[in-house]
Scaffold this active site. Structure first.
Site, PDB file in Angstrom:
ATOM      1  NE  ARG A  80      56.120  40.336  63.574  1.00  0.00           N
ATOM      2  CZ  ARG A  80      56.861  39.227  63.531  1.00  0.00           C
ATOM      3  NH1 ARG A  80      57.586  38.959  62.461  1.00  0.00           N
ATOM      4  NH2 ARG A  80      56.866  38.381  64.548  1.00  0.00           N
ATOM      5  CG  HIS A 122      51.775  34.842  59.758  1.00  0.00           C
ATOM      6  ND1 HIS A 122      52.664  35.185  58.766  1.00  0.00           N
ATOM      7  CD2 HIS A 122      52.524  34.200  60.713  1.00  0.00           C
ATOM      8  CE1 HIS A 122      53.878  34.766  59.091  1.00  0.00           C
ATOM      9  NE2 HIS A 122      53.827  34.178  60.276  1.00  0.00           N
ATOM     10  CG  HIS A 153      54.295  29.507  59.570  1.00  0.00           C
ATOM     11  ND1 HIS A 153      54.859  29.068  60.746  1.00  0.00           N
ATOM     12  CD2 HIS A 153      54.576  30.827  59.493  1.00  0.00           C
ATOM     13  CE1 HIS A 153      55.436  30.086  61.360  1.00  0.00           C
ATOM     14  NE2 HIS A 153      55.281  31.177  60.617  1.00  0.00           N
ATOM     15  CG  ASP A 162      60.881  36.263  62.911  1.00  0.00           C
ATOM     16  OD1 ASP A 162      60.485  35.800  61.811  1.00  0.00           O
ATOM     17  OD2 ASP A 162      60.110  36.694  63.787  1.00  0.00           O
ATOM     18  CD  GLU A 220      57.556  32.108  58.039  1.00  0.00           C
ATOM     19  OE1 GLU A 220      56.678  32.973  57.886  1.00  0.00           O
ATOM     20  OE2 GLU A 220      58.270  32.040  59.067  1.00  0.00           O
TER      21      GLU A 220
END
Length: 345
Positions: free
Chosen positions: A75, A100, A174, A247, A308
């Site tokens: 982000r 992304h 991803h 996350d 990621e």
């Protein structure tokens, strides 16, 4: 071994296989890994990544299944950044933020594909040119991503890029991993070990605050093996604000040979991750919408975990994080290696 098939009359899917029965399938569209077939401790060949049953779903791909992400993975706060006092404005696609690479990012382009094969490995080099102004980013950027599957059970992802202007760039893949095989179980009982003593604190909009938190005494301490589900029912604020899970961006200490090791005891599968990236977002599908039809079952919360490996976009707004700016004349060169082992009992 390499084979090719046509998909929907507009894409190609390439299947790479090694001599140990492991295979990976990759689309030219988005560079998407659609399947990764790995034997379990009993020799049963099963898929260990999430993918859609109907390939048409990849056109929207709301979960970014298996895709190359760019120009910037993660982000970007306020969908904007400045370079040398010049402001750049991107498309906001995650509330007020840019996620992304935005709509029609690298996950939604058809890449040029150049297959190769030798005695010990088979692979694909995917290339794409992102023009100056694409999605609002400066600079003409030439990108290549190479997938190599060798007979040592390593899936190697090599990323390379160059730009004629200073521009932010950090690429990742991803894929959502589920080592139970064919998504038989969720990821709650996967054990994870991670070479990381700090992670980036998030605010309620999932944007890093600029502060790093020491993992000691928190559900983020994976320096010794810990069940990934530890954070799912935790009252720790950083777990709860992302939907009860993870996350977050973990900064690697680079004190171990492998930055991440994932162990799924029931299947006997172990995956080791080695990278020269400074860190990684671990996302445990906390916010995955239910009901999409997959190759195996339907989408559910905690059905897969993403590793990621990438730089951190927050460096565009906060000092102290490794920069993701690519300068003209410099080469972007990153590698992530996934080693797939089976523990025979």
């Amino acid at each position: 071994m390499l084979s090719t098939s046509e998909i929907n009359g507009k894409w190609k899917e390439y299947r790479l296989s090694n001599k140990n029965g492991i295979s990976v399938s990759v689309l030219d569209y988005g560079g998407i890994i659609t399947k990764l077939m790995v034997p379990d401790k009993n020799g049963n060949l099963e898929n260990v990544v999430l993918g859609f049953k109907d390939y048409q779903e990849y056109e929207s791909n709301p979960f970014y299944f298996g895709a190359i992400i760019g120009r910037v993975a993660g982000r970007i706060q306020g969908a904007s950044f400045s370079i040398e006092d010049k402001a750049y404005h991107l498309e906001a696609n995650n509330n007020a933020n840019h996620l992304h690479g935005g709509p029609k990012g690298f996950h939604q382009v058809i890449w040029n594909v150049y297959p190769f094969e030798n005695e010990d490995a088979v692979g694909l080099t995917l290339t794409h040119t992102s023009a100056d102004g694409d999605r609002g980013y400066p600079g003409n950027v030439d990108v290549s991503v190479t997938y190599t599957l060798n007979n040592h059970n390593q899936l190697i992802l090599d990323y390379a890029a160059s730009s004629d202007q200073t521009t932010p760039l950090t690429l990742t893949n991803h894929s959502y991993f589920n080592l139970s095989g064919n998504a038989k179980e969720n990821i709650t009982n996967h054990y994870v070990k991670m070479d990381s003593s700090k992670f980036a604190e998030l605010d309620h909009t999932l944007i890093p605050t600029g502060k790093l938190i020491d993992v000691t005494g928190t559900p983020f301490d994976f320096r010794k093996y810990q069940k990934i589900g530890t954070g799912f029912n935790s009252s720790f604020e950083q777990n709860s604000l992302v939907g009860n899970g993870y996350d977050h961006y973990f900064i690697f200490d680079h004190a171990s040979e492998h930055q991440v090791i994932v162990d799924e005891p029931h299947s006997g599968r172990i995956m080791k991750v080695k990278t020269n990236q400074p860190g990684m977002v671990m996302y445990t599908a906390n916010n995955m919408a239910e009901g999409y039809v997959l190759l195996e079952g339907t989408t559910k919360k905690y059905q897969g975990v993403c590793f990621e490996t990438q730089g951190l976009p927050a460096s565009l707004h906060h000092p102290g994080f490794p920069s993701i700016l690519l300068m003209p004349g410099k080469k972007y060169k990153k590698q992530t290696v996934f080693t797939l082992n089976i523990i025979n009992e």
